[in-house]
Design an enzyme around this catalytic site. Structure first.
Site, PDB file in Angstrom:
ATOM      1  CB  CYS A  50      -0.970   9.218   6.188  1.00  0.00           C
ATOM      2  SG  CYS A  50      -0.541   8.915   4.476  1.00  0.00           S
ATOM      3  CB  CYS A  88      -0.889   0.063   1.226  1.00  0.00           C
ATOM      4  SG  CYS A  88      -1.836  -1.396   1.490  1.00  0.00           S
TER       5      CYS A  88
END
Lengths: 391, 125
Positions: B102, B33
């Protein structure tokens, strides 16, 4: 802070000689090339001289050049233009998996319109599989579109080989030569193409102007309707200052191509060698020799491209990355995926594209900066620590 | 693209590294990812006395890792479990929308480290 620009495949600064050539066409010579008075005729003359210049450069006739707003419009006009005009003959198009989005998105759009598109694979260096391409030709294939050189990894495609079987089967061949113009020889007869897209701002010309070469006798559907500009192929008052600048940039590129390519190739190989010799787990992406003289694409294991880009930017160095994290879609670059890179490897890729004005001392500075930044990020990386071979 | 605070945490990240004798380790994300984060915690009397990180990822991944260590140090375990992705993003003065995941990873990493700590405590008992 000193700034070093090494992102010339994104865009280039306009040459001052190009600016000088353009300036009169904003003020004194501002006429509309369609007007019959002296103002208009002045503009018309500049337009036709520019057309001649661009045509000469790629071995074409002036009447085979259509000026556009740039590479994207040229690709759209070439692909949709041929597809719409030849749809009674067939609705099958062949392209590659590593084309620029201007080609891929246009093909995807045509698929919705009922056309069928075959996307031919490339090998691990990014070279198209010509055998597979030949096998994918059908009776209803009307167009093959394969880029001359790739914008991310710089790989140069065997266009003249493809043209042999395109010609045999009576299929039109288009190539996007936006990245190759001014870097390597671009000649429509040597390549054997029917349509070819080029852009001004990649060769130190202004943005917003480009051209599509259309070989005489190639049936094309116009997309922009209006006045009879560009032989009825692209309506709209011509961007005279832009076109004059484009033609000047082409002329300068023709004069300098041998020296510039030699200079950039020298810097390219120097940078690749320096990085490979000083950083472990760094790999060249793309073909080692069949690549543009200005393209460096290297991937670094265990770290991510956007982080590298940001640190390089803090040091004044401008480059780009194929990392998913830097894209709006959060998808890795389709080019890196097509050459078989795993997502985790694509993340660590950097594209460094040199220009004629880059200097050897800049290569030294960038190589040193990379050693420092890669080391810094790897020290922070949870996967790097697990690899004992890490320097 | 990033604001000054994010760039500060990215370029001068706080609490980078591993804790040799960590009481809990959280490993989240995966390299496929594009971001992967390890969070290490030291716990004394129910309080996070030290938090460190190692991160593979973009500017936002590194900045959020750094930020969450700053937020978490000195907090009780219960307080630390209540830290959300929005807290991390807010402390950083905002993140681009596309990078919000994030901050999710940072919060998840901290929570995973606490869970690891609790599991180890249960085994000891």
């Amino acid at each position: 802070m000193k700034r070093i620009y090494m992102d010339h495949s994104a865009t280039t600064p306009v040459d001052s000689l190009v600016v000088d050539a353009m300036l009169p066409y904003f003020t004194d010579k501002f006429g509309n090339a369609s007007s019959l008075h002296s103002f208009g005729q002045e503009a018309a003359q500049a337009l036709e001289q520019s057309r001649q210049q661009v045509a000469n450069s790629i071995g074409a006739k002036p009447e085979e050049i259509i000026f556009t707003s740039g590479g994207t419009e040229s690709d759209n006009l070439a692909i949709k233009g041929v597809a719409y005009r030849n749809s009674r003959k067939g609705k099958h198009i062949i392209t590659s998996t590593i084309e620029h989005p201007a080609v891929l998105s246009t093909c995807a759009y045509l698929e919705k319109e009922g056309f069928e598109v075959t996307y031919v694979a490339v090998d691990s260096d990014g070279i198209i599989d010509t055998e597979e391409l030949e096998k994918s030709i059908r009776d209803d294939t009307i167009l093959i579109s394969v880029m001359h050189a790739n914008n991310e990894i710089g790989t140069i495609q065997p266009i003249s080989d493809i043209s042999k079987f395109a010609k045999e089967r009576g299929i039109y061949l288009h190539t996007d030569a936006v990245q190759s113009l001014g870097k390597i020889a671009v000649n429509v007869d040597e390549l054997g193409v029917d349509l070819l897209s080029i852009s001004s701002h990649k060769i130190h010309g202004p943005k917003g102007v480009g051209a599509l070469y259309v070989r005489k006798g190639t049936p094309l559907q116009t997309l922009a309707h209006g006045g009879g500009h560009e032989r009825h192929m692209r309506a709209g008052t011509e961007n005279i200052s832009g076109i004059v600048g484009f033609a000047k940039a082409v002329a300068l590129a023709d004069e300098r191509i041998v020296d510039d390519a030699k200079h950039m190739r020298h810097l390219r190989d120097l940078l690749i060698n320096k990085v490979m010799n000083s950083i472990d787990n760094a790999y060249l992406v793309g073909h080692p020799t069949k690549r543009l003289p200005n393209n460096v694409n290297i991937r670094f294991s265990f770290i991510e491209g956007e982080s590298m880009l940001l640190f390089l930017d803090m040091k004044g160095i401008a480059i780009s990355t194929g990392s998913a994290c830097s894209s709006k879609s959060l998808e890795p670059s389709h080019v890196l995926t097509a050459i078989g890179l795993k997502p985790e490897d694509s993340h660590g890729s950097l594209r460094i594209t040199l220009g004629k004005d880059n200097l050897q001392e800049e290569i030294d500075y960038v190589a040193k900066a990379l050693v420092e930044i890669v080391g810094h990020l790897r020290a922070m990386s949870p996967i790097a620590g697990k690899n004992p071979s890490l320097r | 693209m990033y604001n000054e605070k994010v760039m500060d945490h990215f370029s001068n990240p706080r609490n980078v590294g591993e804790i040799e004798d960590a009481d809990g380790i959280g490993e989240v994300g995966n390299p496929t990812c594009g971001d992967m984060m390890n969070i290490y915690i030291k716990v004394k009397d129910g309080i996070l006395t030290d938090v460190k990180f190692k991160t593979f990822g973009c500017g936002a991944a590194i900045a959020t890792s750094s930020m969450i260590t700053e937020i978490a140090i000195g907090k009780t375990i219960e307080e630390a479990l209540e830290i959300t992705r929005n807290d991390v993003a807010e402390e950083l003065g905002g993140l681009p929308q596309v990078k919000m995941h994030c901050s999710n990873l940072a919060a998840d990493g901290l929570h995973a480290a606490i869970e690891d700590y609790r599991n180890k405590q249960n085994i000891k008992k």
